[in-house]
Design an enzyme around this catalytic site. Structure first.
Site, PDB file in Angstrom:
ATOM      1  N   CYS A 284      37.975  38.595  52.167  1.00 39.91           N
ATOM      2  CA  CYS A 284      36.724  37.853  51.967  1.00 39.91           C
ATOM      3  C   CYS A 284      35.730  37.977  53.120  1.00 39.91           C
ATOM      4  CB  CYS A 284      37.046  36.387  51.700  1.00 39.91           C
ATOM      5  SG  CYS A 284      37.933  36.163  50.157  1.00 39.91           S
TER       6      CYS A 284
HETATM    7  N1  LIG Z   1      42.261  37.178  47.895  1.00 41.40           N
HETATM    8  C1  LIG Z   1      41.515  36.107  47.996  1.00 41.40           C
HETATM    9  O1  LIG Z   1      41.840  35.188  48.734  1.00 41.40           O
HETATM   10  C2  LIG Z   1      40.225  35.976  47.197  1.00 41.40           C
HETATM   11  C3  LIG Z   1      39.625  34.716  47.109  1.00 41.40           C
HETATM   12  C4  LIG Z   1      38.488  34.562  46.357  1.00 41.40           C
HETATM   13  C5  LIG Z   1      37.915  35.650  45.718  1.00 41.40           C
HETATM   14  N2  LIG Z   1      38.496  36.880  45.829  1.00 41.40           N
HETATM   15  C6  LIG Z   1      37.856  37.980  45.116  1.00 41.40           C
HETATM   16  O2  LIG Z   1      38.579  38.248  43.937  1.00 41.40           O
HETATM   17  C7  LIG Z   1      38.573  39.649  43.644  1.00 41.40           C
HETATM   18  C8  LIG Z   1      39.987  40.170  43.571  1.00 41.40           C
HETATM   19  O3  LIG Z   1      40.608  39.967  44.831  1.00 41.40           O
HETATM   20  P1  LIG Z   1      42.172  40.043  45.025  1.00 41.40           P
HETATM   21  O4  LIG Z   1      42.426  39.537  46.404  1.00 41.40           O
HETATM   22  O5  LIG Z   1      42.877  39.407  43.888  1.00 41.40           O
HETATM   23  O6  LIG Z   1      42.393  41.628  44.981  1.00 41.40           O
HETATM   24  P2  LIG Z   1      43.798  42.406  44.857  1.00 41.40           P
HETATM   25  O7  LIG Z   1      43.557  43.751  45.450  1.00 41.40           O
HETATM   26  O8  LIG Z   1      44.913  41.546  45.375  1.00 41.40           O
HETATM   27  O9  LIG Z   1      44.006  42.541  43.291  1.00 41.40           O
HETATM   28  C9  LIG Z   1      43.153  43.255  42.476  1.00 41.40           C
HETATM   29  C10 LIG Z   1      43.991  43.987  41.455  1.00 41.40           C
HETATM   30  O10 LIG Z   1      43.102  44.620  40.543  1.00 41.40           O
HETATM   31  C11 LIG Z   1      43.713  45.844  40.124  1.00 41.40           C
HETATM   32  N3  LIG Z   1      42.679  46.698  39.540  1.00 41.40           N
HETATM   33  C12 LIG Z   1      41.754  47.453  40.143  1.00 41.40           C
HETATM   34  N4  LIG Z   1      40.967  48.070  39.223  1.00 41.40           N
HETATM   35  C13 LIG Z   1      41.435  47.692  38.007  1.00 41.40           C
HETATM   36  C14 LIG Z   1      41.034  47.981  36.679  1.00 41.40           C
HETATM   37  N5  LIG Z   1      40.013  48.766  36.412  1.00 41.40           N
HETATM   38  N6  LIG Z   1      41.754  47.432  35.681  1.00 41.40           N
HETATM   39  C15 LIG Z   1      42.791  46.636  35.922  1.00 41.40           C
HETATM   40  N7  LIG Z   1      43.208  46.309  37.155  1.00 41.40           N
HETATM   41  C16 LIG Z   1      42.530  46.825  38.200  1.00 41.40           C
HETATM   42  C17 LIG Z   1      44.324  46.368  41.418  1.00 41.40           C
HETATM   43  O11 LIG Z   1      45.337  47.332  41.144  1.00 41.40           O
HETATM   44  C18 LIG Z   1      44.878  45.083  42.033  1.00 41.40           C
HETATM   45  O12 LIG Z   1      46.225  44.843  41.659  1.00 41.40           O
HETATM   46  C19 LIG Z   1      37.725  40.277  44.743  1.00 41.40           C
HETATM   47  O13 LIG Z   1      36.406  40.373  44.311  1.00 41.40           O
HETATM   48  C20 LIG Z   1      37.820  39.279  45.869  1.00 41.40           C
HETATM   49  O14 LIG Z   1      36.721  39.334  46.731  1.00 41.40           O
HETATM   50  C21 LIG Z   1      39.652  37.058  46.547  1.00 41.40           C
END
Ligand SMILES: NC(=O)c1ccc[n+]([C@@H]2O[C@H](COP(=O)([O-])OP(=O)(O)OC[C@H]3O[C@@H](n4cnc5c(N)ncnc54)[C@H](O)[C@@H]3O)[C@@H](O)[C@H]2O)c1
Length: 443
Positions: A284
């Protein structure tokens, strides 16, 4: 911008999609099974949805299907129970999306050469579009700049389905506020901001999240919801930069910055406690504020100066940590080159396994470049970003005692801090967790 108070009463119009609101038992697709998507999928099954967790990462899907969780906030036991319920399936096959009622997109939004990389959103949305039916609801949760839902996601859904957003299907944005490792506020207890491109979409999006979380907070359009998330993260980023910069000056001014922060925190209004650290990490803070500054630069030709300054200060912190270590070793007439340095914590924050953009990894790289023998203990982080150049160890008394210097970088509960205190010859405590002692120095 006013927040609409209370749940909206507006449902689908006669010319709009034919169904809206909660529909437990229907199919929910969560695109992306990471830190955000997996907890959402688990919770949705718990409240009665039939969930497909779609992910492009075969390895992750295999692990999920075997009941092995890689996200702290979801235990493998809970994942197994969810699998056994028959209402959760992890899949790489887009066809598993068929007949979905709600799709939530939780894919990564990284930076590529300093600019937002929306390719994951584009691909995930393209997949969803193929299976979009009239009456369904699509929600974007990935963090992104204001305008993405309406300018990027909507048109991709329309082009791929032949349907019209608003008239045929619902579309909205709801930012995720998950705080990995936070035992007090989780997905269910943290209020969730919800939005839709029109009143019917808002009703559908809010209706869905009302089944998932305790409190939903409707706002008037997706741009406000997108901005809300960036505001929250920019607020943290800037305030962390403030105390980090203060920490850099305070020692030279002969002031204990930690004591000053503690004292300021007794003010019951107008002050919020932030503490210095080795830098910002995770998915983030090093990324999200730059989505906002990029958008401001691109659309308005202006600089978002506070964000750029905060980036600069926070990016500099790992160097400051190394500089403090160099000075400490110098006082003992030792060079960094050849010194044995033990890093405690590779994750970017306590009690998580997330080492993405972790300042600890930068500290390790800097020390390796200076010729230090770098060893690191982290019971949570499995990945090795240094090709074996950092020796992974356990934080035993022998290991701590054998180090010329120890740096506490992520204060995991699993570390025995009394052991560290009593065994170390020198500790640079970047988290202010050890009690004072002649061998302890604080950032
Ligand atoms: N991790 C956090 O604490 C957090 C908090 C709030 C918001 N976010 C936001 O949420 C979003 C996701 O973050 P995250 O931490 O869960 O990421 P992550 O990398 O842990 O998970 C994302 C997943 O999406 C999959 N993916 C990618 N492209 C894909 C597609 N086309 N189809 C299906 N699956 C696909 C990846 O393989 C991965 O497993 C980001 O925008 C992030 O900024 C994250």
């Amino acid at each position: 911008m006013p927040i609409i108070s209370g749940p909206t009463s507006s449902g689908p119009t006669s010319s709009g999609p034919t169904s809206s609101g909660p529909h437990r038992g229907g199919k929910l697709v969560v695109v992306g099974q990471g830190y955000v998507g997996l907890p959402l999928a688990m919770r949705a099954v718990e409240v009665g949805w039939s969930v497909v967790g779609l992910d492009t990462d075969e390895h992750r899907v295999k692990r999920l299907s075997a009941g092995e969780s890689y996200v702290e906030d979801v235990s493998s036991a809970d994942l197994l129970a969810t699998l056994e319920s028959g209402n959760y399936q992890a899949s790489t096959d887009p066809a598993a999306c068929a007949d979905f009622y709600v799709a939530v997109i939780t894919v990564p939004t990284p930076l590529h050469e300093g600019a937002p990389d929306l390719s994951f959103i584009e691909k995930g949305t393209t997949t969803v579009a193929r299976y979009l039916r009239p009456g369904a609801t699509v929600v974007l949760e990935s963090t992104t700049y204001p305008g993405t839902t309406e300018e990027l996601v909507g048109p991709i859904l329309e082009a791929g389905s032949g349907l019209t957003a608003g008239a045929d299907f619902h579309l909205g944005y709801s930012p995720e506020r998950i705080d990995p490792g936070n035992a007090t506020y989780g997905l269910v207890t943290t209020p969730k901001v919800v939005s839709g491109i029109d009143a019917a979409s808002l009703a559908a999006v809010q209706g869905f999240y009302d089944t998932i979380v305790e409190t939903t907070v409707p706002v008037s359009n997706p741009k406000v919801a997108e901005m809300t998330k960036l505001l929250e993260n920019t607020f943290r980023h800037v305030n962390i930069a403030l105390v980090n910069e203060l920490a850099m000056f305070a020692a030279d001014l002969g002031v204990d910055v930690w004591e000053a922060i503690d004292a300021a925190s007794t003010k019951p209004f107008g002050f919020m406690r932030f503490t210095p650290g080795p830098g910002v990490g995770g998915h983030c803070l090093p990324i999200d504020p730059s989505y906002l500054s990029w958008r401001v630069r691109r659309l308005l030709g202006q600089q978002f100066r506070l964000i750029e300054l905060a980036n600069d200060v926070n990016d500099h912190m790992p160097d400051f940590v190394v500089q403090r270590l160099v000075l400490a070793l110098n006082r003992k007439q030792r060079a960094v080159n050849g010194s044995r340095v033990l890093l405690l914590g590779l994750a970017y924050k306590a009690n998580t396994s997330d080492s993405r953009h972790s300042p600890s990894v930068v500290v390790a790289e800097r020390l390796l470049a200076l010729g230090a023998q770098v060893r690191a203990a982290d019971p949570h982080v499995v990945e090795d970003y240094t090709d074996g150049r950092v020796v992974r160890v356990k934080a035993t008394a022998e290991e701590v005692a054998a180090a010329d210097a120890v740096i506490l970088l992520a204060d995991h509960d699993a570390f025995d801090l009394d052991l560290v205190w009593s065994s170390a010859r020198y500790v640079l405590d970047t988290r202010h967790r050890l009690r004072p002692g002649p061998q302890v120095e604080y950032l």
